[in-house]
Structure formats: structure tokens, C-alpha cells
Design a protein around this motif. Structure first.
Motif, PDB file in Angstrom:
ATOM      1  N   MET A  18       0.828  -1.206   0.000  1.00  0.00           N
ATOM      2  CA  MET A  18       0.000   0.000   0.000  1.00  0.00           C
ATOM      3  C   MET A  18       0.865   1.259   0.000  1.00  0.00           C
ATOM      4  N   GLY A  19       1.967   1.211  -0.763  1.00  0.00           N
ATOM      5  CA  GLY A  19       2.822   2.381  -0.910  1.00  0.00           C
ATOM      6  C   GLY A  19       3.834   2.591   0.191  1.00  0.00           C
ATOM      7  N   LYS A  20       3.798   1.761   1.242  1.00  0.00           N
ATOM      8  CA  LYS A  20       4.740   1.888   2.355  1.00  0.00           C
ATOM      9  C   LYS A  20       5.549   0.608   2.504  1.00  0.00           C
ATOM     10  N   ILE A  21       6.740   0.751   3.084  1.00  0.00           N
ATOM     11  CA  ILE A  21       7.596  -0.419   3.294  1.00  0.00           C
ATOM     12  C   ILE A  21       6.868  -1.447   4.138  1.00  0.00           C
ATOM     13  N   ASN A  22       6.893  -2.691   3.693  1.00  0.00           N
ATOM     14  CA  ASN A  22       6.306  -3.795   4.453  1.00  0.00           C
ATOM     15  C   ASN A  22       7.261  -4.129   5.600  1.00  0.00           C
ATOM     16  N   MET A  23       6.978  -3.604   6.776  1.00  0.00           N
ATOM     17  CA  MET A  23       7.915  -3.706   7.892  1.00  0.00           C
ATOM     18  C   MET A  23       8.102  -5.138   8.381  1.00  0.00           C
ATOM     19  N   ASP A  24       7.084  -5.965   8.287  1.00  0.00           N
ATOM     20  CA  ASP A  24       7.224  -7.360   8.713  1.00  0.00           C
ATOM     21  C   ASP A  24       8.271  -8.062   7.861  1.00  0.00           C
ATOM     22  N   ASP A  25       8.162  -7.898   6.552  1.00  0.00           N
ATOM     23  CA  ASP A  25       9.138  -8.512   5.644  1.00  0.00           C
ATOM     24  C   ASP A  25      10.522  -7.906   5.847  1.00  0.00           C
ATOM     25  N   ALA A  26      10.579  -6.575   5.912  1.00  0.00           N
ATOM     26  CA  ALA A  26      11.868  -5.904   6.048  1.00  0.00           C
ATOM     27  C   ALA A  26      12.586  -6.328   7.327  1.00  0.00           C
TER      28      ALA A  26
END
Length: 390
Positions: free
Chosen positions: A26-34
Motif C-alpha cells: 500500500m505504498g509503504k515499506i512492508n515492515m514485517d518482511d523488512a
């Protein structure tokens, strides 16, 4: 993990985590994956993490991850200053303090002048007092080492190297760019002066892995030693003692695992003469099919007309390296949420920021001729009408 020493004897992992290409949701870094990928890399010995002020959300993401997992003092952070924004040391301080805030730290280990491709840029920074600013920041411990990232030709790179007592530098270098960009000439010049060289674009934005022409795949497949294309690209780099760290913009668990394995296995000087000849044949095969040398860095974005520049060039290259159908499919996908190349108005804003020096406006016109067929226009018209209804 293997390690090589910097100018001051610090042991840096030969594999560095490039934090520009985190996957987004949704346009933002996927923090779980990162977070999962960053921590997996850290747990397997990666201690060098590279970001920049202009990478959307990147500094804040790694700052959050490092603080949450209490590993800030166990890693090295490299980030970058955008020289084009610098007009005074007051602006420098404001930007630098913002970076410290984003990174949730009181110091930056490696601070780089971003995309400094001309000695005139350094001269301008000197005129606003950056040398004294760097000296003060180093004295306070806020900056540990100073360097620059570079896109340009080898002669200019050598001039910049000679212009200041740099602690390190970052260049685009891979087996396709052995004699372009800073190239082997620049690499050797920095190494001879005792300046550690970090590497970006080891896979040329994925070009040395994705959409390889059939001829290149066959050359790899018929070689006496078997590695994946990505493994060959990294091994070619780690084969060279002049290189300190190779960055990889890792954004999948598989990529992290594979790169860690390759970094842990590769020895300096392991490539044979036959291996080198094989890779030169691969270069020739790729060059024969590649139309635009885009690495997908997206420094050219956003386009005021919403043209997906890197996506267009990827589809354009794929049309020739794979098939017209493959290129067509990719182009339809990349223009589903953006504008086609034909919407370019030739403003030239993109070309000012392209590290590869691509004549983007000209190449978009060529891509338009090939990709925007009657069939494509019909599909685009239908999808546009559907989106309006929604």
C-alpha cells in the motif's frame, strides 16, 4: 560470513544489505518482511547496512528495526547526503539531524556524498564550508567515516578520489560495468590509495539475473562449473581483493539466504581463466539484446506525467531479450497504474537524476514505437474505461 577490513581495521561483512529495494505494501515499506530479512541477514553475520536520505522510508525503517532488536551498536550504518539540496552548513545540520532522528542513533558510521559524479559538486560543497563541517562532526563522533557514492566515468572518479582524504567510496561495478562507470581503473586507483571500495548494482538492477537472453542462459548452462547467474555475479566481485563490501538490495527470504551462502563460500582468486572467458561471452550475449541500460533504481521518478519509466524500459528490453509477447505483457502490467510512454511531454526532469546518463526522453519515444501497438492501445483503452467506472 567472510569479512574484509576498512581503513581503520573494522571488520565489515563482504555482503552488505542495500536498503533501497524493500518491498512495499500500500505504498509503504512492508515492515514485517523488512524486519525478518534484515534480522536474518544480521544473524548470519551481515553487519553493513546502506541507506540514503532520499530512499522513501528506508532510514526510518532500519532505525526502527535496529532499535526494536537492540542491535544498533552491532552494525555499521551507511547513509547519504544529497548534495543538490545543500546551500549552507545550516541546511546541512538540519538534514543531518533529521537523519539521526530517522535512524534513531547518535552517530553515523559511514556518511556519503550522494551521487557525486563531477568534481564541481565537491568544489561547490567546499565553498559552503563542508570540510570544516565534516571535521567538526568527526571530532564529536557524530560521523565516524566520510565517503561518496559515484556514477560517472573513471577519469572524473579518480579526480574526486584525489581531491580529499576520503575514508571510503561506493561505486557501480559488476561484470557488465568492468570498463564503464568508475570501472576497474577507478577501483584500482582507490585501492592503491588505501581507500576501501563498496559496490552497488552488483546485478545491474537485476539485469544480470532477470530477463537474460536465451544465448546468455545457454552459455551459463554449458559451462563446466555450475552456479546461478546471481551467484556468478557475486563471485566475480568477491574474487577481487580490491573490493571491501558488495551491497545487495535484498527483499526476499530466498535472496537473503542465497546471498549469505555465496558470501560465505567465495574465496579471493577462485575464478579461473575459463570462468572469466565465459562471463565475457555472457556480456556479449546480453549487450546484443539490450536496448536501454536501465538498472531500475527509479531515481528518475516520480514522473510529472506518471510515466513508469523503469517499467517501460524493462518491458522494452524484454521485448528483444525474450519475446514481443513477454514485452507486451510486462508493458500492460506496468501501465495498469501509471501512464504509457506516449504521455511523456519531454520536460527532461528525469534525465537530471539518471545515474546511468540515459537519454530518457529519446529512449521513451523508441519504446513507444515498439510497445504501443494497436493491440496494446486497445487493451489500454479498455482498462482505462474500466478504471473510470470504478
Amino acid at each position: 560470513m567472510k569479512y574484509r577490513e576498512d581503513k581503520y581495521g573494522n571488520k565489515l561483512s563482504v555482503l552488505g544489505f542495500g536498503c533501497m529495494r524493500f518491498k512495499k505494501k500500500m505504498g509503504k515499506i512492508n515492515m514485517d518482511d523488512a524486519e525478518r530479512q534484515v534480522m536474518r541477514a544480521f544473524e548470519n553475520g551481515v553487519n553493513y547496512f546502506d541507506t540514503a536520505f532520499i530512499y522513501p522510508g528506508s532510514e526510518s525503517a532500519i532505525g526502527e528495526i535496529f532499535q526494536k532488536n537492540n542491535i544498533r551498536d552491532k552494525v555499521y550504518i551507511a547513509t547519504k547526503l544529497p548534495p543538490q539540496l545543500m546551500r549552507s552548513t545550516e541546511i546541512l545540520d538540519k538534514l543531518f539531524n533529521e537523519q539521526l532522528k530517522r535512524l534513531r542513533t547518535d552517530h553515523i558510521d559511514f556518511y556519503l556524498m550522494h551521487m557525486m559524479s563531477d568534481i564541481k559538486v565537491w568544489e561547490r560543497l567546499k565553498s559552503i564550508g563542508i570540510e570544516k563541517w565534516i571535521e567538526d562532526k568527526k571530532a564529536s563522533g557524530a560521523i565516524r567515516q566520510i565517503g561518496f557514492s559515484y556514477h560517472g566515468k573513471s577519469d572524473m572518479f579518480c579526480k574526486i578520489i584525489d581531491a580529499y582524504d576520503w575514508d571510503m567510496c561506493l561505486i557501480q561495478y559488476n561484470y557488465m560495468d568492468e570498463h564503464t562507470q568508475a570501472g576497474r581503473k577507478g577501483l584500482n586507483h582507490a585501492y592503491e590509495k588505501g581507500i576501501p571500495v563498496m559496490i552497488m548494482e552488483p546485478l545491474r538492477g537485476g539485469r544480470l539475473v532477470n530477463n537474460l537472453p536465451t544465448d546468455a542462459k545457454e552459455i551459463f548452462a554449458s559451462h563446466s562449473v555450475q552456479h546461478t547467474p546471481a551467484q556468478w555475479a557475486f563471485r566475480w566481485l568477491w574474487n577481487q581483493p580490491q573490493i571491501a563490501v558488495v551491497l545487495s538490495g535484498m527483499n526476499s527470504d530466498e535472496m537473503v539466504a542465497d546471498n549469505i551462502r555465496t558470501a560465505s563460500e567465495t574465496e579471493i582468486g577462485e575464478l579461473t581463466a575459463d570462468d572469466e572467458v565465459m562471463l565475457k561471452r555472457v556480456v556479449n550475449a546480453i549487450n546484443s539484446k539490450m536496448k536501454v541500460g536501465c538498472t531500475g533504481c527509479e531515481y528518475c521518478m516520480p514522473c510529472p506525467q506518471r510515466v513508469n519509466i523503469s517499467g517501460t524500459f524493462s518491458a522494452y528490453n524484454k521485448h528483444f531479450s525474450d519475446s514481443s509477447l513477454a514485452g507486451f505483457k510486462d508493458y500492460v502490467k506496468c501501465t495498469m497504474k501509471s501512464a504509457p510512454a506516449s504521455q511523456c511531454i519531454g520536460c527532461g526532469k528525469c534525465e537530471k537524476h539518471c545515474p546511468q546518463g540515459i537519454e530518457i526522453r529519446k529512449e521513451l519515444k523508441e519504446a513507444e514505437k515498439v510497445l504501443e501497438t494497436t493491440s496494446y492501445k486497445a487493451v489500454y483503452k479498455l482498462t482505462s474505461a474500466f478504471k473510470k467506472k470504478k
